[in-house]
Design a protein around this motif. Sequence first.
Motif, PDB file in Angstrom:
ATOM      1  N   GLU A 333      51.547  26.183 -21.209  1.00 23.40           N
ATOM      2  CA  GLU A 333      52.106  24.829 -21.102  1.00 23.40           C
ATOM      3  C   GLU A 333      51.720  24.097 -19.830  1.00 23.40           C
ATOM      4  O   GLU A 333      51.356  22.922 -19.888  1.00 23.40           O
ATOM      5  N   GLU A 334      51.808  24.750 -18.654  1.00 23.82           N
ATOM      6  CA  GLU A 334      51.589  23.951 -17.429  1.00 23.82           C
ATOM      7  C   GLU A 334      50.169  23.465 -17.310  1.00 23.82           C
ATOM      8  O   GLU A 334      49.906  22.547 -16.547  1.00 23.82           O
ATOM      9  N   LYS A 335      49.227  24.126 -17.991  1.00 23.93           N
ATOM     10  CA  LYS A 335      47.845  23.685 -17.835  1.00 23.93           C
ATOM     11  C   LYS A 335      47.541  22.487 -18.716  1.00 23.93           C
ATOM     12  O   LYS A 335      46.549  21.798 -18.515  1.00 23.93           O
ATOM     13  N   CYS A 336      48.384  22.247 -19.714  1.00 23.58           N
ATOM     14  CA  CYS A 336      48.077  21.202 -20.682  1.00 23.58           C
ATOM     15  C   CYS A 336      48.442  19.841 -20.137  1.00 23.58           C
ATOM     16  O   CYS A 336      49.550  19.650 -19.637  1.00 23.58           O
ATOM     17  N   THR A 337      47.505  18.900 -20.215  1.00 22.78           N
ATOM     18  CA  THR A 337      47.785  17.552 -19.737  1.00 22.78           C
ATOM     19  C   THR A 337      48.023  16.598 -20.893  1.00 22.78           C
ATOM     20  O   THR A 337      48.122  15.398 -20.685  1.00 22.78           O
ATOM     21  N   LYS A 338      48.099  17.124 -22.110  1.00 18.98           N
ATOM     22  CA  LYS A 338      48.259  16.299 -23.306  1.00 18.98           C
ATOM     23  C   LYS A 338      47.158  15.249 -23.414  1.00 18.98           C
ATOM     24  O   LYS A 338      47.400  14.116 -23.805  1.00 18.98           O
ATOM     25  N   CYS A 339      45.946  15.640 -23.080  1.00 22.87           N
ATOM     26  CA  CYS A 339      44.864  14.664 -23.107  1.00 22.87           C
ATOM     27  C   CYS A 339      44.444  14.328 -24.526  1.00 22.87           C
ATOM     28  O   CYS A 339      43.732  13.365 -24.741  1.00 22.87           O
ATOM     29  N   MET A 375      36.495  22.645 -26.522  1.00 26.62           N
ATOM     30  CA  MET A 375      36.445  21.296 -25.964  1.00 26.62           C
ATOM     31  C   MET A 375      37.547  21.022 -24.954  1.00 26.62           C
ATOM     32  O   MET A 375      37.540  19.984 -24.310  1.00 26.62           O
ATOM     33  N   PRO A 377      39.159  20.708 -21.621  1.00 30.38           N
ATOM     34  CA  PRO A 377      38.515  20.754 -20.309  1.00 30.38           C
ATOM     35  C   PRO A 377      39.374  21.347 -19.196  1.00 30.38           C
ATOM     36  O   PRO A 377      39.004  21.245 -18.029  1.00 30.38           O
ATOM     37  N   TYR A 378      40.483  21.960 -19.538  1.00 33.80           N
ATOM     38  CA  TYR A 378      41.356  22.492 -18.493  1.00 33.80           C
ATOM     39  C   TYR A 378      41.353  24.008 -18.567  1.00 33.80           C
ATOM     40  O   TYR A 378      41.649  24.594 -19.596  1.00 33.80           O
ATOM     41  N   GLU A 379      41.010  24.619 -17.450  1.00 32.65           N
ATOM     42  CA  GLU A 379      40.813  26.064 -17.441  1.00 32.65           C
ATOM     43  C   GLU A 379      42.052  26.826 -17.848  1.00 32.65           C
ATOM     44  O   GLU A 379      43.122  26.617 -17.303  1.00 32.65           O
ATOM     45  N   ASN A 396      36.492  24.729 -17.701  1.00 31.58           N
ATOM     46  CA  ASN A 396      36.013  23.450 -17.226  1.00 31.58           C
ATOM     47  C   ASN A 396      34.562  23.287 -17.651  1.00 31.58           C
ATOM     48  O   ASN A 396      33.641  23.660 -16.930  1.00 31.58           O
ATOM     49  N   TRP A 397      34.350  22.721 -18.852  1.00 32.86           N
ATOM     50  CA  TRP A 397      32.976  22.649 -19.365  1.00 32.86           C
ATOM     51  C   TRP A 397      32.113  21.656 -18.602  1.00 32.86           C
ATOM     52  O   TRP A 397      30.904  21.578 -18.819  1.00 32.86           O
ATOM     53  N   LEU A 398      32.740  20.909 -17.711  1.00 36.10           N
ATOM     54  CA  LEU A 398      31.927  20.012 -16.880  1.00 36.10           C
ATOM     55  C   LEU A 398      30.931  20.817 -16.053  1.00 36.10           C
ATOM     56  O   LEU A 398      29.842  20.342 -15.742  1.00 36.10           O
ATOM     57  N   GLU A 399      31.316  22.040 -15.695  1.00 38.74           N
ATOM     58  CA  GLU A 399      30.416  22.837 -14.844  1.00 38.74           C
ATOM     59  C   GLU A 399      29.107  23.150 -15.536  1.00 38.74           C
ATOM     60  O   GLU A 399      28.113  23.414 -14.878  1.00 38.74           O
TER      61      GLU A 399
END
Lengths: 402, 257, 444
Positions: A333-339, A375, A377-379, A396-399
Amino acid sequence: MTEIIIEILRLTIIVGIIFAGILVILIWINDQTKKISYLRLFIQIVSVPVIFLGLIIGPFGLPQFPPVGNAPRDAVVGTNIFGAPFPDGLSVPVLACYYPSGRTVTCPIWQIQAYIFPFWNTGLGFGWGVYYTTHGLERLAIVFGLVIVMAIVLGRFFCGWICPFGLYMDLMTRLRKTFKKRYWKLSEGVNTGLRQLRYVIIAAFLILSFVFGSQAIIGLQLVPGTQSGEYVYDYFSAPFCQVCPMKPLCVLVESASGFMDPASVFSQNTGLLYEAGYYVTSLNVAVLALVTIGAFAFRRFWCRICPLGGLISLFNRFPPFKWFSVVRLNKIEEKCTKCGICKRVCPPQVTEVYEEKGGDVTSSGCILCFRCVEMCPYEGCLEIRVAGKPIYKSRNWLEGLE
Amino acid sequence: MITAGIDMGTQSVKVAILKDGEILSSGFTFCGFKPKEAAEQAFKEALRKANLSFDNVEHVTATGAGADKAINFDSTISMMGADAQAGAYFFPSARTIIDVGAEEARAVSCDENGNMLNFVLNSRCAAGAGTFIEAMARALEVKLEELGPLSLKAEKASPINASCVIFAESDVVSLIHRQESKPEIARAIYDAMADRISSMVRRLGIKPHVALIGGVAKDVGFVTSLKRKLGTELLIPKEPVFGGSVGAALTAAKRIG
Amino acid sequence: MATEFEGKIKSTPEMSPKEIEEMRSTMESVSRKVIAENIERMKKTWPNRPKTMQYFDEISNFFGKRLEEIRAQKEADKKIIGYSCMFAPIELILAADAIPVRIDSGWYDAAKLGDTIVAVEVCPVIRSTIGTQMVNLSPYLELSDAIIISLTCDGRTKLSEILRDDKTVWTMCPPRMKDSPHSRKLWVEEVKAIKEKIEDLTGTEITRKRLRSAIELTQRASKAFRRFQKIRKGNPVIMGRDAMLVNQTSMWDDIKRWTQKTEELCDELKNRIAQKKWACPPDTPRVMVTGTPMIWPDSWKIPNLIEEANPQGVLVVDELCSGDRLLYDPVGVDEWTMSDMMDAVAERYLLASTCPCFTSEHGNDDRINWLLDRIKEYRVDGVIYYVLRGCILYAMEYARIKRILESIDVPVYYLDTEYTREDVGQMKTRVEAFLEMLETRVAL
């Protein structure tokens, strides 16, 4: 002796190629947003010949190497299990159609319908003079048992990674992408409705199977034409198979590739318009056309309404089966930003992964294709857990971008 | 081990000298416009009373609003930290320390070792600190040290608005014109201030026991009102005005050891 | 009737050009001094600053190199689109070949000017923005051809009206409950409407190709941004103020160059980590700031206090829309079709925001999750809850957040302040006491 060694060698090479393919994909592809998708595509493609067309196991009844004798498949599939030849192929919880020649694996939906019908027939298998000594109830138990175990353990992982019809729909999606066309979305209400409809379809074909087999089961013709040798008996005993889109797809593919004789296929139908038949009916073809267009416009169109998926879900989603389910989608839960990325990229438009706050978010519509995990993007936010252990986490797929 | 604490307050400078945990002496000077000179003077006074020279002092810690303007100091500590040390020193059972000075009031939670755990301050306004009482004493034309005993004579309080010193002052003037009794007005003044301070302390959370230090703690009128508003007893040291400087000196001792 | 007055009667009074220029140049010289002073102070606290920081120092000057660049681009007919708050879709602006700049004001003196127009209870950032508009203090605001204002709070809703007197203002309205499907639909429509406005203004059509390159540009900026933040998780190899400066310059700098320079900075910092060259002792209390935006240059007041205090603290992470939230959430595109890209862009701005202007059936759980996650990942010792007086949204969330943080034994201190230099003394007392408290806890 040498022939057996050749067989083993063949098996090893095939397995080796598959592993190599997997390694190549995992190592070579840097784009983290595509890696798992490609892996899944590879496994789907590999599954078709390996499992479905009997590349390893060999087609039904035909010996691979005449000097050797019967194909290893017959040794496996025709073998005595519980003291009798195992009926009609291994049931796997994917749309692996019974009808084309091959029959290494069989769609459980057909088996269920078929075994309700000749439920009370002792001894006789369904056509082709194959005699089984297991009775209807035992056969049903074996089929059901196997499917239930696979459904409980792997759930709809089959749907996402192995089902050939899933591959077909994914290929339609890739085709659409090459034309740069956008996909359509079903509204959430309609999607949920279709999910419920699956169970209705299951109930419907079970009831119809009973009705069409009533003569054999209870000695009473509930509907005309269900006597042995009559029209309904001959062609409609497996009612769902007359509308299933997988049947005509398999038949067409196998006819085109020479595994089935096209002439014999199209001769086994009634009337000019193939209203009813063993291998293909006009209804089948119409449904296939509709679903193909649907798969082009929507993503994984059939999966939202697939009764086999519904069947698997029944044994995966509800307790007590849920407790033994091995592959689960989990959210921290804490990692989720509801993006909202997970909800947007989900092919069968599952919303539970977004709506549920945390913990186990597997749902009955989820085909475990892992796209949402890929998909996110939050580790460490979404993860796939096998037997409670995370085996694949969002990162973090941006890496991975150049 | 001899240490000293300098409390550079807004009105006055207080110095305390400690030896091995015992208070040896203290010094006090009003600041006026020259805080540095005031600090020197207070320090000299404390040294003289203790019969020591500056070299005997091993470590000096400064505290207070003007801490960085002190002289000859080796380290600083916030008022809140000093309050916590002082409170625990004077009363080992104290866990909430209230410090009301000339222009600021604070409340601090501490543990048994005098470590500051949490703090709260009044909201940047002098109506909850010593200057408020001074202004009110002026308005009532009463000597500062007589205001407290005067308020104890009252049985009830006249209503005044204490949201701002200026308004309160004009309130008091109009009450006098209405011929309300001075004790009742005095008590109202203390009640209003105690009200502000107790709500500040409640924001922090009251953990027994509660100690009160700072110059205003000697005002019996304020102490009575505060006890009433808080609903607890208050532990008050003999010389509460030196609370900050004692706390600073204790901190100095900790910093050597 | 009202339309008769539109355009004729403004919110701000008429001022003579001479008056305007006098005030403006005074404020500009004060601002230049403050900028230089802040940089000096940062250098003093951290004498061994990385070389790359020089670039960010240059860009931080509102009246320097970056302004010249933007002016030159404007001469070359490029459009400048300013925005307030964090919801304007930068990707669309970049795709139309325009320049995005954030115009929220960080100037204290301008707030005093804004006091003459609106009550002092109004958010200081809003008052300051009004003040800068009155005397053309902000060169970026002045050069903007259009301004996108997101109506996230009451202050901004009315700010849009006041700015509209002199500028083209476009508004975007994010729905306060962002979870439901109809909210999403509304927001996607808002973004589509803005897309058309941007296309009209710039005369450039936002094609699929252009939008794709713009998104790829911001994705790489997010990548650098996150890499930079990750470095701050370990022992302090960079001081918080410098990190905040790097973050903030992204709001008006050229995105591609900013990305490149941030990556360079990360490389430099990586070397320092290997050599264990810390910016301050590793046991320095690690502070997180959460709350209303702290905009360069004047709002460095509190960070200066934290990092120059005795005992010193170091800012390791923040939950500010002017800081660590800026580029953290990437645009996640599934299929590079126009419709998916627009959905992805719209959702990126709306859904991941932790601003208290949003609520849901579970409250502002997004912010709570954000805070809890950061406290764990960055080993935060204490939280400063920073509220500019006038912000009801942040002020009201404090009650619950305080209890939640206390329940996990993290000290939190409510620091409310204003756009004024006069309360530095009082702020110092509070900050130092809080850091003392943290130091004791760290030692225990």
